[in-house]
Each structure stands twice: as structure tokens, then as C-alpha cells.
Design a protein around this motif. Structure first.
Motif, PDB file in Angstrom:
ATOM      1  N   ALA A   1     -11.068  -5.958   1.568  1.00  0.00           N
ATOM      2  CA  ALA A   1      -9.893  -6.004   1.806  1.00  0.00           C
ATOM      3  C   ALA A   1      -9.633  -7.367   1.512  1.00  0.00           C
ATOM      4  O   ALA A   1      -8.199  -7.805   1.200  1.00  0.00           O
ATOM      5  CB  ALA A   1      -9.847  -5.899   3.495  1.00  0.00           C
TER       6      ALA A   1
ATOM      7  N   SER B   1      -7.341  -1.176   2.696  1.00  0.00           N
ATOM      8  CA  SER B   1      -5.925  -1.431   2.250  1.00  0.00           C
ATOM      9  C   SER B   1      -5.067  -0.776   3.166  1.00  0.00           C
ATOM     10  O   SER B   1      -3.824  -1.123   3.151  1.00  0.00           O
ATOM     11  CB  SER B   1      -5.944  -0.613   0.981  1.00  0.00           C
ATOM     12  OG  SER B   1      -5.800   0.859   1.197  1.00  0.00           O
TER      13      SER B   1
ATOM     14  N   TYR C   1     -13.879   2.180  -5.512  1.00  0.00           N
ATOM     15  CA  TYR C   1     -14.701   1.077  -4.823  1.00  0.00           C
ATOM     16  C   TYR C   1     -15.052   1.959  -3.685  1.00  0.00           C
ATOM     17  O   TYR C   1     -14.078   2.281  -2.933  1.00  0.00           O
ATOM     18  CB  TYR C   1     -13.938  -0.089  -4.397  1.00  0.00           C
ATOM     19  CG  TYR C   1     -13.863  -1.158  -5.777  1.00  0.00           C
ATOM     20  CD1 TYR C   1     -15.316  -1.773  -6.027  1.00  0.00           C
ATOM     21  CD2 TYR C   1     -12.793  -0.830  -6.417  1.00  0.00           C
ATOM     22  CE1 TYR C   1     -15.079  -2.884  -7.061  1.00  0.00           C
ATOM     23  CE2 TYR C   1     -12.822  -2.021  -7.577  1.00  0.00           C
ATOM     24  CZ  TYR C   1     -13.914  -2.791  -7.975  1.00  0.00           C
ATOM     25  OH  TYR C   1     -13.775  -3.565  -8.969  1.00  0.00           O
TER      26      TYR C   1
ATOM     27  N   GLU D   1     -13.627   0.873  -0.005  1.00  0.00           N
ATOM     28  CA  GLU D   1     -12.128   1.078   0.382  1.00  0.00           C
ATOM     29  C   GLU D   1     -12.163   1.783   1.729  1.00  0.00           C
ATOM     30  O   GLU D   1     -11.770   1.639   2.647  1.00  0.00           O
ATOM     31  CB  GLU D   1     -11.190   1.739  -0.668  1.00  0.00           C
ATOM     32  CG  GLU D   1      -9.986   2.674  -0.293  1.00  0.00           C
ATOM     33  CD  GLU D   1      -8.847   1.734   0.357  1.00  0.00           C
ATOM     34  OE1 GLU D   1      -8.984   0.603   0.340  1.00  0.00           O
ATOM     35  OE2 GLU D   1      -7.900   2.419   0.671  1.00  0.00           O
ATOM     36  N   GLU D   2     -12.873   3.121   1.497  1.00  0.00           N
ATOM     37  CA  GLU D   2     -12.893   3.964   2.818  1.00  0.00           C
ATOM     38  C   GLU D   2     -13.741   3.722   3.640  1.00  0.00           C
ATOM     39  O   GLU D   2     -13.599   4.040   4.913  1.00  0.00           O
ATOM     40  CB  GLU D   2     -13.501   5.519   2.087  1.00  0.00           C
ATOM     41  CG  GLU D   2     -12.198   6.096   1.316  1.00  0.00           C
ATOM     42  CD  GLU D   2     -12.659   7.395   0.882  1.00  0.00           C
ATOM     43  OE1 GLU D   2     -12.474   8.517   1.504  1.00  0.00           O
ATOM     44  OE2 GLU D   2     -13.069   7.567  -0.303  1.00  0.00           O
TER      45      GLU D   2
ATOM     46  N   HIS E   1      -9.123   2.463   6.429  1.00  0.00           N
ATOM     47  CA  HIS E   1      -9.672   1.847   5.337  1.00  0.00           C
ATOM     48  C   HIS E   1      -9.030   0.376   4.988  1.00  0.00           C
ATOM     49  O   HIS E   1      -8.348  -0.300   5.831  1.00  0.00           O
ATOM     50  CB  HIS E   1      -9.036   2.772   4.166  1.00  0.00           C
ATOM     51  CG  HIS E   1      -9.505   4.156   4.303  1.00  0.00           C
ATOM     52  ND1 HIS E   1      -8.803   5.226   3.550  1.00  0.00           N
ATOM     53  CD2 HIS E   1     -10.405   4.853   4.966  1.00  0.00           C
ATOM     54  CE1 HIS E   1      -9.517   6.341   3.928  1.00  0.00           C
ATOM     55  NE2 HIS E   1     -10.465   6.055   4.777  1.00  0.00           N
TER      56      HIS E   1
ATOM     57  N   ARG F   1       0.876  -1.141  -0.049  1.00  0.00           N
ATOM     58  CA  ARG F   1       0.038  -0.102  -0.138  1.00  0.00           C
ATOM     59  C   ARG F   1       0.952   1.101  -0.099  1.00  0.00           C
ATOM     60  O   ARG F   1       1.596   1.419   0.908  1.00  0.00           O
ATOM     61  CB  ARG F   1      -0.806   0.292   1.255  1.00  0.00           C
ATOM     62  CG  ARG F   1      -1.839   1.481   1.482  1.00  0.00           C
ATOM     63  CD  ARG F   1      -2.610   1.480   0.287  1.00  0.00           C
ATOM     64  NE  ARG F   1      -3.744   2.323   0.498  1.00  0.00           N
ATOM     65  CZ  ARG F   1      -3.999   3.502   0.053  1.00  0.00           C
ATOM     66  NH1 ARG F   1      -2.902   4.502  -0.599  1.00  0.00           N
ATOM     67  NH2 ARG F   1      -5.000   4.420   0.220  1.00  0.00           N
TER      68      ARG F   1
ATOM     69  N   CYS G   1      -8.644  -2.930  -9.284  1.00  0.00           N
ATOM     70  CA  CYS G   1      -7.755  -3.545  -8.250  1.00  0.00           C
ATOM     71  C   CYS G   1      -8.136  -4.625  -7.468  1.00  0.00           C
ATOM     72  O   CYS G   1      -7.306  -5.422  -6.679  1.00  0.00           O
ATOM     73  CB  CYS G   1      -7.678  -2.355  -7.337  1.00  0.00           C
ATOM     74  SG  CYS G   1      -9.270  -1.772  -6.265  1.00  0.00           S
TER      75      CYS G   1
ATOM     76  N   LEU H   1      -7.684   2.360  -5.740  1.00  0.00           N
ATOM     77  CA  LEU H   1      -8.730   1.637  -4.840  1.00  0.00           C
ATOM     78  C   LEU H   1     -10.046   2.450  -4.470  1.00  0.00           C
ATOM     79  O   LEU H   1     -10.939   1.877  -4.250  1.00  0.00           O
ATOM     80  CB  LEU H   1      -7.828   1.804  -3.448  1.00  0.00           C
ATOM     81  CG  LEU H   1      -6.306   0.795  -3.383  1.00  0.00           C
ATOM     82  CD1 LEU H   1      -5.494   1.366  -2.228  1.00  0.00           C
ATOM     83  CD2 LEU H   1      -6.950  -0.620  -3.392  1.00  0.00           C
ATOM     84  N   ARG H   2     -10.144   3.807  -4.636  1.00  0.00           N
ATOM     85  CA  ARG H   2     -11.171   4.555  -4.257  1.00  0.00           C
ATOM     86  C   ARG H   2     -12.433   4.394  -5.246  1.00  0.00           C
ATOM     87  O   ARG H   2     -13.089   5.118  -5.171  1.00  0.00           O
ATOM     88  CB  ARG H   2     -10.761   5.849  -3.918  1.00  0.00           C
ATOM     89  CG  ARG H   2     -10.077   5.846  -2.813  1.00  0.00           C
ATOM     90  CD  ARG H   2     -10.101   7.303  -2.035  1.00  0.00           C
ATOM     91  NE  ARG H   2      -9.137   7.370  -0.661  1.00  0.00           N
ATOM     92  CZ  ARG H   2      -8.870   8.392  -0.130  1.00  0.00           C
ATOM     93  NH1 ARG H   2      -9.139   9.402  -0.672  1.00  0.00           N
ATOM     94  NH2 ARG H   2      -7.932   8.079   0.904  1.00  0.00           N
TER      95      ARG H   2
ATOM     96  N   HIS I   1      -4.573   5.238  -3.572  1.00  0.00           N
ATOM     97  CA  HIS I   1      -5.779   5.800  -3.955  1.00  0.00           C
ATOM     98  C   HIS I   1      -5.203   7.241  -4.723  1.00  0.00           C
ATOM     99  O   HIS I   1      -3.770   7.263  -4.420  1.00  0.00           O
ATOM    100  CB  HIS I   1      -6.447   6.228  -2.768  1.00  0.00           C
ATOM    101  CG  HIS I   1      -5.775   7.157  -2.046  1.00  0.00           C
ATOM    102  ND1 HIS I   1      -5.094   7.149  -0.807  1.00  0.00           N
ATOM    103  CD2 HIS I   1      -6.221   8.600  -1.666  1.00  0.00           C
ATOM    104  CE1 HIS I   1      -4.559   8.304  -0.395  1.00  0.00           C
ATOM    105  NE2 HIS I   1      -5.393   9.255  -0.870  1.00  0.00           N
TER     106      HIS I   1
END
Ligand code: AMP
Length: 398
Positions: free
Chosen positions: A131, A155, A120, A123-124, A153, A17, A94, A117-118, A58
Motif C-alpha cells: 500500500a 488499494s 500482487y 493487494e488482497e 485490500h 482507485r 502497478c 493490482l491483483r 483490479h
């Protein structure tokens, strides 16, 4: 040797990450690649070991799923350049089949970058299933994104539990951040001075409260100093003041006295007749500023006063400028503080600059190489200074 440096990544698929949240212009060109460069040593160590690397990050704040503007594909060519011309594969997603196939194909020494990632919302939200899908892509998890360590988050935190303790760790950047912050907050040599500046008391109350438990001296400069001055009965003209924080300021002073921590406020100020680069300036005691004038920098006596405290300290933490350093007439105090920190560092003290505008100031004035550590994680470092447990750190360490 650190856990990351000691680890042999040969034959592993390492999911890292990173924080590649870099600014792009409207032609999708990267205008500041600092964050990308910061991750290169971690990537290179893994590929040099004969491991392969899967990068996830992200970029920006996409609201509605995949958006061209926020695609990480814009970073591929530059990343390849930073890696000395090594090929960088890219997956348009991702998670799911495309990401899994691209990860499965990776050979030792190769690098794959996953899409944002964001894209989706999971993620947040720190969604567990999301995950777990990310975790499936790699055999080892490395967190090197200190800038998002204060977020729980998927990730940055949730993913860690899908890897056994010996297969989750910090990367080199994150190790540097965590060990510097720990050295200052939990292992400091005394005297320990915290220099807190910037605009608002309200932003820094929690930091000051936490530091009262740890520091021997606290220097307060910048716009926030005038709230303390007024709270003590001073005249501050039209300087910045948070009227609703006057009691808080007095309470902090009382707490410091009870704990034997010295609070240093600027004895004098550079004052101006308006908030502007071409203002008329003068010098006045910080608690006796004439009506119509405002304090925009610490004055010459305060510079000496603060520099003396800094030079006799063994541990130094700096957050926030001493004045409106963006304007030339009001940057002297911030430069004097930076110079004193550099001198103390050269004489063996440990100095950490973190969180926001003091980082911009040390970079602007050319002091970044002269302090022990400059943190890359603004918000994350502030929360660490406030004494909070950062989810990204806790998840790897637990
Ligand atoms: P912060 O983000 O809280 O660290 O605040 C940084 C900002 O505080 C910078 O933009 C400075 O220009 C501003 N600042 C520092 N000193 C003063 C002052 N005396 N009056 C008004 N603003 C100030």
C-alpha cells in the motif's frame, strides 16, 4: 458542495482507485463498459482542474501473478475513447520503477493507467508495504471503487492512511453511493419501506434484522416469501423453501411485531406446475398452494397490496425481485413494484435500488432513470444494508 467537488486538483498527481473489473470476451474486447463509464466524471473533473490522474484497479481473479488475460492494457484504447480521445499512458506494473517513472513524467491533464493490482497477492492481503509503494505514486488519494469498498485490500482501504485527511476523499461515484445509502439507512424520512425479494431467506436475514431497527414497513417477496408462509403454517406446494430457516422466519416476524414494524407478505401468488418459461400458470393464496405447484411470482392482490404500501412511503429501499423475472410469465410482480417505486419517486420520495438482481430488473425494464439512485456496488451495498462498516469507506472517513 462535496469535498471532491470543492477540491482544486491543479498541480496534484491524484491516485484514483477505480473499479475497472469489466467483462472481456476471448478477443479481449470489453462486453460491458458500465463500470468504466461510471468513473469518467471523476477523472474529467481532475484533469479539467489541471491535475494529472493515476488509475489503479483490479481485473478478474488472477491466481499466479501477471497473466495476459487479466491485463488492464486491454482497456487503454476504450478508456481513451471514453475520455474524448485523450491519450492514456499505461504502466506494465502497478508499483516499482516503471510505475514510478510513468507517474513522475505525467503532466497536468494527463492520465496513466497502472497494471492489474491483483498481480500482487499483497493487494488482497491488505499488505502495508505494498500500500505504501502505491501511495508513493500520488499526492492525493481518491477512492471511487464502491464495488470493492467492503474489502480491506491494500488499494481500497490500507493505502488511505498514507495520505493526510485533507488529501484523501471519495470520487463522485463513491460519494453518490455513500450519500444515498446514508440517506436511506441513517436519515430516512418516514414511512420507510424496505422491499426485500430474491431466492433465499438465508442471504437476507442480516439485512432484514438491520432494517427492523430502521424501517416502518418491510415487504417480503420472491422465493423467500414461501419459507415465511410455511413457518406460519401455510401450504406452499413445491415452492422454494428453506426448511432449516423456518424458526428464523418466525423469529423475524416476532421481532418485527415487538418493534412495531409491519411485515407485508404476498397474499396471493402466480403459481406454476413446473419451474419453466412454458409452465401452466394459475393464481392461488400464497398460504394455500396446491400440491405439485409452486409460487413463482406475487399474485394480483399482492401487487395491489405492495404497490399501496410503496406509494405512501417517503423512503424506499429495494433489494431482490418479486418473482422469477427472467421468465416473462413471472415478471409482472417485479414490474408492478418498479412502477410503484417510479411513481412514488416522481411524487418526491427517495428510492434506492441496490444489490444484485433488482438492479438487473430495473435496467431490463427501463426504470433506472425513474428511481432516485441505482447502486453499482452489489456485495458492498448488501454489506452496507446489513449494517456493517465498510473498510473502504471507514479508511477515507477516519
Ligand atoms: P437474489 O440473488 O437472492 O436476489 O435472488 C434472485 C433470484 O431469485 C432471481 O434469479 C429470481 O429468479 C429468483 N426468484 C425470485 N422469486 C422466486 C421464486 N418465487 N421461486 C424461485 N426463485 C425465485
Amino acid at each position: 458542495m462535496s469535498k471532491f467537488s470543492a477540491y482544486n486538483f491543479s498541480g496534484q498527481k491524484t491516485l484514483i482507485r477505480v473499479d475497472f473489473n469489466v467483462p472481456l470476451n476471448d478477443k479481449y474486447e470489453i462486453t460491458d463498459d458500465t463500470r468504466m463509464r461510471a468513473a469518467i466524471p471523476t477523472i474529467k473533473k481532475i484533469t479539467a482542474d489541471g491535475g494529472s490522474v493515476i488509475l489503479m484497479s483490479h481485473l478478474g481473479r488472477p491466481k499466479d501473478g501477471p497473466t495476459e488475460k487479466y491485463s488492464l492494457k486491454h482497456l487503454v484504447n476504450h478508456l481513451s475513447k471514453l475520455l474524448g480521445g485523450a491519450a492514456v499512458a499505461f504502466a506494465n506494473d502497478c508499483i516499482g520503477k516503471e510505475a514510478e517513472d510513468a507517474a513522475a513524467k505525467l503532466q497536468p491533464g494527463q492520465v496513466l493507467l497502472l497494471e492489474n493490482l491483483r498481480f500482487y497477492k499483497e493487494e488482497e492481503k491488505g499488505n502495508e508495504q505494498f500500500a505504501e509503494k502505491l501511495a508513493k505514486l500520488g499526492t492525493v488519494y481518491v477512492n471511487d471503487a464502491f464495488g470493492t469498498a467492503h474489502r480491506a485490500h491494500a488499494s481500497t482501504a490500507v493505502i488511505a492512511k498514507f495520505f493526510p485527511a485533507d488529501k484523501r476523499m471519495f470520487g463522485l461515484l463513491m460519494e453518490g453511493e455513500v450519500s444515498s445509502a446514508e440517506k436511506v439507512l441513517h436519515n430516512s424520512q418516514k414511512p420507510f419501506v424496505a422491499i426485500i425479494g430474491g431466492a433465499k431467506v438465508s442471504d437476507k436475514i442480516l439485512i432484514i434484522e438491520n432494517l427492523l431497527e430502521r424501517a416502518t414497513d418491510i415487504i417480503i417477496g420472491g422465493g423467500m416469501a414461501y419459507t415465511f408462509m410455511k413457518a406460519a403454517g401455510g401450504k406452499i406446494g413445491k415452492s422454494l423453501c428453506e426448511e432449516d430457516r423456518l424458526d428464523t422466519a418466525n423469529e423475524l416476524i416476532k421481532k418485527a411485531e415487538a418493534k412495531g414494524v409491519f411485515i407485508h407478505l404476498p397474499s396471493d401468488s402466480v403459481i406454476a406446475d413446473k419451474f419453466a418459461a412454458d409452465a401452466e400458470t394459475s393464481v392461488a393464496p400464497s398460504n394455500n398452494i396446491p400440491d405439485g405447484w409452486l409460487g413463482l411470482d406475487i399474485g394480483p392482490n399482492a401487487c395491489d397490496q405492495f404497490a399501496n404500501v410503496i406509494k405512501r412511503s417517503k423512503t424506499i429501499l429495494w433489494n431482490g425481485p418479486m418473482g422469477v423475472f427472467e421468465m416473462e410469465k413471472f415478471q409482472h410482480g417485479t414490474k408492478v413494484v418498479a412502477t410503484a417505486i417510479a411513481e412514488a419517486t416522481q411524487n418526491g420520495s427517495f428510492s434506492l435500488v441496490g444489490g444484485g438482481d433488482s438492479v438487473a430488473a430495473v435496467n431490463q425494464f427501463g426504470f433506472a432513470e425513474k428511481v432516485s439512485y441505482v447502486s453499482t456496488g452489489g456485495g458492498a451495498m448488501l454489506e452496507y444494508f446489513e449494517g456493517k462498516v465498510l473498510p473502504g469507506i471507514a479508511a477515507v472517513q477516519s
